[in-house]
Design an enzyme around this catalytic site. Structure first.
Site, PDB file in Angstrom:
ATOM      1  N   TRP A 112       0.923  -1.119   0.162  1.00  0.00           N
ATOM      2  CA  TRP A 112       0.019  -0.005  -0.008  1.00  0.00           C
ATOM      3  C   TRP A 112       0.939   1.331   0.013  1.00  0.00           C
ATOM      4  O   TRP A 112       0.489   2.171  -0.774  1.00  0.00           O
ATOM      5  CB  TRP A 112      -1.041  -0.142   1.145  1.00  0.00           C
ATOM      6  CG  TRP A 112      -2.110  -0.994   0.728  1.00  0.00           C
ATOM      7  CD1 TRP A 112      -2.357  -2.054   1.530  1.00  0.00           C
ATOM      8  CD2 TRP A 112      -3.085  -0.864  -0.387  1.00  0.00           C
ATOM      9  NE1 TRP A 112      -3.387  -2.812   0.855  1.00  0.00           N
ATOM     10  CE2 TRP A 112      -3.958  -1.960  -0.308  1.00  0.00           C
ATOM     11  CE3 TRP A 112      -3.332   0.058  -1.245  1.00  0.00           C
ATOM     12  CZ2 TRP A 112      -4.986  -2.204  -1.102  1.00  0.00           C
ATOM     13  CZ3 TRP A 112      -4.068  -0.149  -2.255  1.00  0.00           C
ATOM     14  CH2 TRP A 112      -5.152  -1.249  -1.945  1.00  0.00           C
ATOM     15  N   ASP A 182      -1.499   6.780   6.407  1.00  0.00           N
ATOM     16  CA  ASP A 182      -2.480   6.027   5.821  1.00  0.00           C
ATOM     17  C   ASP A 182      -2.870   4.907   6.935  1.00  0.00           C
ATOM     18  O   ASP A 182      -2.207   4.014   7.065  1.00  0.00           O
ATOM     19  CB  ASP A 182      -2.174   5.219   4.502  1.00  0.00           C
ATOM     20  CG  ASP A 182      -3.238   4.466   3.935  1.00  0.00           C
ATOM     21  OD1 ASP A 182      -4.255   4.005   4.637  1.00  0.00           O
ATOM     22  OD2 ASP A 182      -3.031   3.724   2.837  1.00  0.00           O
ATOM     23  N   LYS A 206     -12.426  -1.181   5.925  1.00  0.00           N
ATOM     24  CA  LYS A 206     -11.545  -2.351   6.875  1.00  0.00           C
ATOM     25  C   LYS A 206     -12.144  -2.264   8.267  1.00  0.00           C
ATOM     26  O   LYS A 206     -12.333  -3.411   8.659  1.00  0.00           O
ATOM     27  CB  LYS A 206      -9.937  -1.805   6.714  1.00  0.00           C
ATOM     28  CG  LYS A 206      -9.596  -1.371   5.283  1.00  0.00           C
ATOM     29  CD  LYS A 206      -9.649  -2.922   4.125  1.00  0.00           C
ATOM     30  CE  LYS A 206      -8.873  -2.387   2.987  1.00  0.00           C
ATOM     31  NZ  LYS A 206      -8.079  -1.491   2.748  1.00  0.00           N
TER      32      LYS A 206
HETATM   33  C1  LIG Z   1      -7.246  -1.115   1.291  1.00  0.00           C
HETATM   34  C2  LIG Z   1      -6.269  -0.156   1.403  1.00  0.00           C
HETATM   35  C3  LIG Z   1      -6.053   0.864   0.543  1.00  0.00           C
HETATM   36  C4  LIG Z   1      -7.068   1.301  -0.589  1.00  0.00           C
HETATM   37  O1  LIG Z   1      -8.168   1.656  -0.176  1.00  0.00           O
HETATM   38  P1  LIG Z   1      -9.375   2.084  -1.156  1.00  0.00           P
HETATM   39  O2  LIG Z   1     -10.655   2.752  -0.568  1.00  0.00           O
HETATM   40  O3  LIG Z   1      -9.745   0.866  -1.878  1.00  0.00           O
HETATM   41  O4  LIG Z   1      -8.950   3.100  -2.148  1.00  0.00           O
HETATM   42  C5  LIG Z   1      -5.116   1.993   0.933  1.00  0.00           C
HETATM   43  N1  LIG Z   1      -4.494   1.690   1.924  1.00  0.00           N
HETATM   44  C6  LIG Z   1      -4.335   0.503   2.759  1.00  0.00           C
HETATM   45  C7  LIG Z   1      -3.689   0.382   4.063  1.00  0.00           C
HETATM   46  C8  LIG Z   1      -5.601  -0.459   2.708  1.00  0.00           C
HETATM   47  O5  LIG Z   1      -5.633  -1.181   3.455  1.00  0.00           O
END
Ligand SMILES: *Cc1c(COP(=O)(O)O)cnc(C)c1O
Length: 369
Positions: A112, A182, A206
């Site tokens: 990511w 993030d 998530k």
């Molecule tokens: C799932 C995820 C993303 C992507 O998320 P989207 O909402 O699909 O754009 C980015 N960073 C992390 C750490 C993730 O787990």
């Protein structure tokens, strides 16, 4: 599917180990079901309400204040409810925070953050202050090996790498440079000191709700410095001013996230989530480490409490493992297509009981093979 019903659970529900969109608490699903046709005598569902109605304004502001309470967020930070996923934030973060500078520091510690780096490279000069790609994203270097640039506009890191199962257990100390995180896959899983951050973003699907919603927490003094020529929809300041209602927000997802925030508060907040998440991860890692049949590749100090990848000593048994698990109501255990093997995602909504069922199943499968 032939799994047996579990006490206290909604009928027919499986143990869902999906990395995202992922399991929501049964209590939230139940409340959403009950409120679906007629939300609080409004005669309509939340989906059918105007986002400008007093009913929805109530839902929205309650969700925001519960979220602020959970993470102890003061008025010096904006909390925004946006769309576009964490992926849009890979671009929005630099567009808003570069503020005339040309370079930013990134920690590349898994798939990511690698994606975040690739997007940022379109917009600025990226300095990889931490980079573990060459060794396969299995650990995190000590701070004395970080190569921070004091002149960077910001430092970006991914607090939990959802695919590789690597997690920062402490907030990186980067001095006065704004820290960007993030937190898509570990927000609300543990306490964090918000004041350490310039910006936090997380896709809801998530650990907070359904897909379609992205929550952004940004220090207000960093706002208002959008790069020139950039559409106003990408400006945090514009969203802040409009209370995240520049246009029609994802009303249903916002409402459902609000139910999750309320549920976390009722459970005892992020401190209690942290306590439970440690117990759950401990149970699963101990089972993996105690066996020579299963293995996890991540350095013990940097293992994720949320996403636990593991392999089987005989890879030819993987499909049998997944099939048998599925039949027992333990679903979505396949690893990410980029890394293979298995992965158990055990976010807030996964109770200890579900992890215990998985561990029991794993022991039984090992015994048979
Ligand atoms: C799932 C995820 C993303 C992507 O998320 P989207 O909402 O699909 O754009 C980015 N960073 C992390 C750490 C993730 O787990």
């Amino acid at each position: 599917m032939t799994h047996s019903p579990v006490s206290g659970r909604l009928a027919g529900r499986v143990w869902n180990f999906s990395a995202g969109p992922s399991a929501l608490p049964d209590a939230v699903i139940e409340q959403a079901r009950d409120e679906l046709p007629n939300w609080r005598d409004s005669g309509m569902s939340v989906m059918e309400m105007s986002h400008r109605s007093t009913g929805f304004i109530d839902i929205a502001s309650r969700a925001e204040s519960d979220f602020r309470r959970l993470l102890n967020i003061g008025d010096d930070y904006a909390v925004l409810f946006l769309q576009g996923g964490a992926t849009l934030q890979f671009a929005m973060a630099p567009l808003n925070l570069l503020s005339g500078k040309r370079n930013a520091d990134y920690f590349r510690t898994g798939m990511w953050s690698e994606k975040a780096v690739t997007e940022a490279e379109r917009l600025c000069q990226v300095n990889l202050a931490v980079d573990t790609k060459a060794t396969g994203y299995r650990d995190l270097p000590d701070p004395d090996h970080w190569q921070l640039n004091a002149d960077a506009a910001f430092v970006h890191y991914t607090s939990n790498e959802t695919i590789h199962g690597v997690q920062f257990h402490n907030t990186p100390d980067v001095g006065a440079v704004p820290l960007v995180a993030d937190m898509s896959s570990d927000i609300l899983s543990r306490p964090v000191d918000i004041r350490r951050f310039g910006l936090i973003y997380a896709g809801a699907q998530k650990n907070m709700g359904p897909a379609g919603l992205t929550v952004v927490v940004v220090r207000r003094d960093l706002l208002g410095k959008l790069a020139p020529g950039v559409p106003s929809m990408l400006d945090y300041a514009v969203h802040d001013k409009a209370g995240s209602m520049v246009n029609t927000p994802p009303t249903l997802a916002w409402y459902l996230a609000g139910l999750v925030f309320d549920w976390v508060l009722q459970q005892g907040g992020v401190e209690e989530m942290d306590r439970r998440n440690r117990m759950k991860a401990d149970l699963l890692y101990s089972a993996i480490d105690a066996s020579s049949f299963y293995a996890n590749p991540v350095a013990p100090a940097d293992r994720s409490l949320m996403n636990i990848p593991f392999t089987i000593a005989k890879p030819e048994l993987e499909s049998a493992f997944l099939e048998r698990a599925d039949a027992e109501g333990l679903v979505n255990l396949a690893g990410h297509r980029a890394v293979g093997g298995m992965r158990a995602s055990i976010y807030n909504a996964m109770p200890l009981e579900g992890v215990q069922m998985l561990v029991d199943f794993m022991k039984e499968f090992e015994r048979k093979h």
